[in-house]
Design an enzyme around this catalytic site. Structure first.
Site, PDB file in Angstrom:
ATOM      1  N   ASP A   1      -1.033  -7.727  -7.352  1.00  0.00           N
ATOM      2  CA  ASP A   1      -1.254  -6.401  -7.935  1.00  0.00           C
ATOM      3  C   ASP A   1      -2.509  -6.381  -8.820  1.00  0.00           C
ATOM      4  O   ASP A   1      -2.891  -7.402  -9.397  1.00  0.00           O
ATOM      5  CB  ASP A   1      -0.019  -6.032  -8.777  1.00  0.00           C
ATOM      6  CG  ASP A   1       0.064  -4.546  -9.041  1.00  0.00           C
ATOM      7  OD1 ASP A   1      -0.730  -3.768  -8.464  1.00  0.00           O
ATOM      8  OD2 ASP A   1       0.929  -4.154  -9.848  1.00  0.00           O
TER       9      ASP A   1
ATOM     10  N   ASN B   1       2.950   2.180   0.785  1.00  0.00           N
ATOM     11  CA  ASN B   1       1.481   2.203   0.608  1.00  0.00           C
ATOM     12  C   ASN B   1       0.769   3.174   1.558  1.00  0.00           C
ATOM     13  O   ASN B   1      -0.378   3.538   1.321  1.00  0.00           O
ATOM     14  CB  ASN B   1       0.873   0.800   0.755  1.00  0.00           C
ATOM     15  CG  ASN B   1       1.184  -0.115  -0.415  1.00  0.00           C
ATOM     16  OD1 ASN B   1       1.406  -1.307  -0.246  1.00  0.00           O
ATOM     17  ND2 ASN B   1       1.220   0.435  -1.625  1.00  0.00           N
TER      18      ASN B   1
END
Ligand code: FPP
Length: 241
Positions: free
Chosen positions: A12, A60
């Site tokens: 991340d 996503n």
């Protein structure tokens, strides 16, 4: 030192890393891919058996189209350009996720990467692509229900181990160590069932800044933990444990 056999990572912070440098988000994803390549090599060198990375989650797809397109292009470039080196280094590459929804432009090179590297034994790299933990549980439930309906299994036979055997990760041990970079302390629909007993390690470093030293810190953190699996401290390591 106690080495985790299986490490799972949420990579991340590519976007925040770019923002800190006043660069567009794709700049961070490109740097993130370089970090991923480094971490694969270091993990294999340390003797880790399995490395699972969350490359692209089902959620996503909701990102802006140009970012999704960039990530798909990057993934395809990596599959074409970097697979040879992984193969040379003895890395077996496997993909988990909903493959039925992946376009043939990607699913074919993914299958080719799996078959090219299938006999490699140095380390298994598991790339979660179009993956979510709830999707995995859902598809396992559907397969189990089909077996019950076909009288191949009774409901009472659906044990912990039978469920594990129907997840997309059935071939591998559960992760021992989970790493998430960039400060967030969430599982974000990653390996929900499989992370039940993993040690959880969070660092504020953004993924493009995660390196060999950072991986070693996470491994040292793991080595300092006492894994009790529901037992008490005195039982660990004793004969009747
Ligand atoms: C999280 O950063 C990262 C991703 C969503 C993708 C991970 C991709 C890579 C490491 C590059 C390699 C790419 C592939 C497809 C193998 P973020 O964008 O969520 O960062 P932010 O939270 O700071 O916005």
């Amino acid at each position: 030192m106690d080495l985790p056999q299986h490490i799972a990572i949420i990579m991340d912070g590519n976007g925040r890393w770019s923002k800190d440098r006043a660069k567009p988000r794709h700049f961070g994803h490109k740097a993130g891919l370089e970090t991923l390549k480094t971490i694969i090599e270091v993990a294999a060198k340390r003797g880790v058996g399995y490395l699972t990375v969350f490359a692209f989650g089902i959620e996503n797809w909701l990102r802006p189209t140009d970012e999704v397109n960039y990530l798909m292009g990057l993934f395809l470039t990596a599959l074409r350009r970097d697979i040879g080196r992984l193969h040379q280094n003895g890395i077996r590459v496997q993909f988990i996720g909903n493959k039925q929804q992946v376009h043939a432009d990607l699913s074919i090179p993914m299958e080719e990467a799996e078959s090219l590297t299938q006999h490699n034994t140095k380390m298994t790299l598991i790339v979660a692509f179009n993956y979510s933990g709830r999707w995995d549980l859902q598809q396992a439930c559907q397969h189990l229900a089909q077996k019950v309906a076909a009288n191949e299994l009774t409901p009472a036979e659906i044990t912990d181990s039978i469920i594990s055997q129907h997840l997309s990760t059935a071939a591998w041990p559960d992760p021992d160590l989970f790493i998430r970079t960039s400060g967030e302390q969430r599982l974000s629909n990653f390996l929900l069932w499989q992370l039940s007993y993993a040690e959880l390690y969070f660092t504020n470093k953004h993924w493009p800044d995660f390196d060999e030293t950072e991986l070693d810190k996470a491994i040292a953190f793991y080595a300092s933990r006492e894994r009790r699996f529901g037992k008490i401290s005195e039982q660990i390591g004793s004969e009747d444990a």
